[in-house]
Design a protein around this motif. Structure first.
Motif, PDB file in Angstrom:
ATOM      1  N   ALA A   1     -83.679 -56.480 -27.174  1.00  0.00           N
ATOM      2  CA  ALA A   1     -82.278 -56.087 -27.062  1.00  0.00           C
ATOM      3  C   ALA A   1     -82.184 -54.643 -26.607  1.00  0.00           C
ATOM      4  O   ALA A   1     -83.174 -53.998 -26.315  1.00  0.00           O
ATOM      5  N   GLN A   2     -80.956 -54.134 -26.517  1.00  0.00           N
ATOM      6  CA  GLN A   2     -80.767 -52.752 -26.111  1.00  0.00           C
ATOM      7  C   GLN A   2     -81.503 -51.833 -27.073  1.00  0.00           C
ATOM      8  O   GLN A   2     -81.602 -52.100 -28.256  1.00  0.00           O
ATOM      9  N   ASP A   3     -82.042 -50.753 -26.572  1.00  0.00           N
ATOM     10  CA  ASP A   3     -82.915 -49.881 -27.357  1.00  0.00           C
ATOM     11  C   ASP A   3     -82.086 -48.885 -28.149  1.00  0.00           C
ATOM     12  O   ASP A   3     -81.716 -47.824 -27.655  1.00  0.00           O
TER      13      ASP A   3
ATOM     14  N   ASN B   1     -80.786 -49.126 -34.466  1.00  0.00           N
ATOM     15  CA  ASN B   1     -80.459 -50.334 -35.211  1.00  0.00           C
ATOM     16  C   ASN B   1     -81.255 -51.534 -34.681  1.00  0.00           C
ATOM     17  O   ASN B   1     -81.804 -52.316 -35.456  1.00  0.00           O
ATOM     18  N   SER B   2     -81.324 -51.679 -33.362  1.00  0.00           N
ATOM     19  CA  SER B   2     -82.048 -52.818 -32.791  1.00  0.00           C
ATOM     20  C   SER B   2     -83.542 -52.700 -33.029  1.00  0.00           C
ATOM     21  O   SER B   2     -84.224 -53.706 -33.248  1.00  0.00           O
ATOM     22  N   ARG B   3     -84.062 -51.488 -33.004  1.00  0.00           N
ATOM     23  CA  ARG B   3     -85.491 -51.301 -33.275  1.00  0.00           C
ATOM     24  C   ARG B   3     -85.816 -51.669 -34.713  1.00  0.00           C
ATOM     25  O   ARG B   3     -86.852 -52.265 -35.001  1.00  0.00           O
TER      26      ARG B   3
ATOM     27  N   ARG C   1     -85.819 -55.500 -35.020  1.00  0.00           N
ATOM     28  CA  ARG C   1     -87.036 -56.113 -34.484  1.00  0.00           C
ATOM     29  C   ARG C   1     -88.217 -55.899 -35.420  1.00  0.00           C
ATOM     30  O   ARG C   1     -89.027 -56.812 -35.646  1.00  0.00           O
TER      31      ARG C   1
ATOM     32  N   ASP D   1     -76.287 -60.410 -28.361  1.00  0.00           N
ATOM     33  CA  ASP D   1     -76.237 -59.045 -28.876  1.00  0.00           C
ATOM     34  C   ASP D   1     -76.489 -59.153 -30.374  1.00  0.00           C
ATOM     35  O   ASP D   1     -75.945 -60.034 -31.040  1.00  0.00           O
ATOM     36  N   TYR D   2     -77.323 -58.277 -30.903  1.00  0.00           N
ATOM     37  CA  TYR D   2     -77.641 -58.415 -32.309  1.00  0.00           C
ATOM     38  C   TYR D   2     -77.712 -57.067 -33.003  1.00  0.00           C
ATOM     39  O   TYR D   2     -77.879 -56.025 -32.374  1.00  0.00           O
ATOM     40  N   SER D   3     -77.572 -57.123 -34.317  1.00  0.00           N
ATOM     41  CA  SER D   3     -77.617 -55.911 -35.122  1.00  0.00           C
ATOM     42  C   SER D   3     -78.066 -56.274 -36.529  1.00  0.00           C
ATOM     43  O   SER D   3     -78.038 -57.440 -36.924  1.00  0.00           O
TER      44      SER D   3
END
Length: 204
Positions: free
Chosen positions: A21-23, A26-28, A31, A123-125
Motif C-alpha cells: 500500500a501507500q508508504d 500507518n501502512s508500514r 504490514r 486502501d487499508y489502515s
C-alpha cells in the motif's frame, strides 16, 4: 459452503502479508503486524483455532481448523477434511463417503473464488480497537467482490480474534477463539484406516 467460508480468514491473512500500500507510518505498521500474524498461522510450527461464522444472522456454522504451512485439517458437525499439500480428503459422515480432490485444483472449493482479491485494489489502515488492533480494508472504486474488511488481532501477540467481510450489501462475521500455536504432523495426516468402511469417491 461451511468449509468455503473458513477460507475467508485464511485468504485474508495470506494476501495481507504481501500488501504493498501507500508508504505511510500507518501502512508500514499494518504490514509488519500482519507479516507476524501470517507467520504465526502459516509458519512451520502451525496453529489451531475455533471459528464461528455468521452471515447477517441467517446462516451460522462453527468448527475447528488446524493449519501448518500448506497443510491443513478442519472439522465441523457434518464433515472433516484433511489437506496434506497434495491431496484433499473430505469425510461426509451422513453419506459415509470420502471425497478425494487434488489440493492444486480442489473443485469442492470453487465457490471460494468470490472471496479472492488483489491487495492492490484496497486502501487499508490499522487502528486501536477495544479488543486489540484492527485493520480496515476498503475497496477502491470499481473493484468487485469484497468491498470492505475488518480484521481484529490481539495487541501484544497478534493472534486473530475476528474477521468481518462485506460483499455487496452482505456482511459475513467470523469470530475466532481458542487460538493456539503448534500443530503436529500426525494431526494433518488423513487416517485412512479409520474410514475403511466408507465409500471413496475420487474427484481428482
Amino acid at each position: 459452503m461451511r468449509n468455503k467460508l473458513v477460507l475467508i480468514l485464511i485468504m485474508l491473512l495470506m494476501t495481507l502479508c504481501s500488501v504493498h500500500a501507500q508508504d505511510t507510518p500507518n501502512s508500514r505498521q499494518a504490514r509488519r503486524v500482519f507479516n507476524q500474524a501470517y507467520n504465526q498461522v502459516f509458519g512451520p510450527d502451525g496453529a489451531t483455532l475455533h471459528y464461528d461464522v455468521n452471515i447477517i444472522g441467517i446462516y451460522k456454522t462453527n468448527g475447528t481448523i488446524w493449519i501448518k504451512e500448506k497443510k491443513s485439517k478442519f472439522e465441523d458437525a457434518k464433515m472433516k477434511s484433511w489437506n496434506d499439500g497434495t491431496t484433499v480428503y473430505t469425510v461426509k459422515r451422513k453419506k459415509r463417503e470420502v471425497e478425494i480432490y487434488s489440493a492444486a485444483n480442489n473443485k469442492q472449493d470453487k465457490h471460494s473464488r468470490k472471496f479472492k482479491f488483489d491487495p492492490e485494489n484496497f486502501d487499508y489502515s490499522i487502528a486501536e480497537d477495544p479488543q486489540g488492533l484492527k485493520l480496515t480494508l476498503k475497496a477502491k472504486k470499481g473493484v468487485k467482490g469484497i468491498k470492505e474488511a475488518h480484521v481484529v488481532l490481539t495487541r501484544k501477540t497478534y493472534y486473530p480474534i475476528s474477521v468481518r467481510i462485506k460483499i455487496a450489501f452482505i456482511w459475513t462475521t467470523i469470530k475466532i477463539s481458542d487460538f493456539q500455536l503448534g500443530v503436529t504432523d500426525e494431526i494433518l495426516l488423513f487416517p485412512k484406516e479409520k474410514y475403511k468402511d466408507y465409500k471413496f469417491v475420487d474427484k481428482r
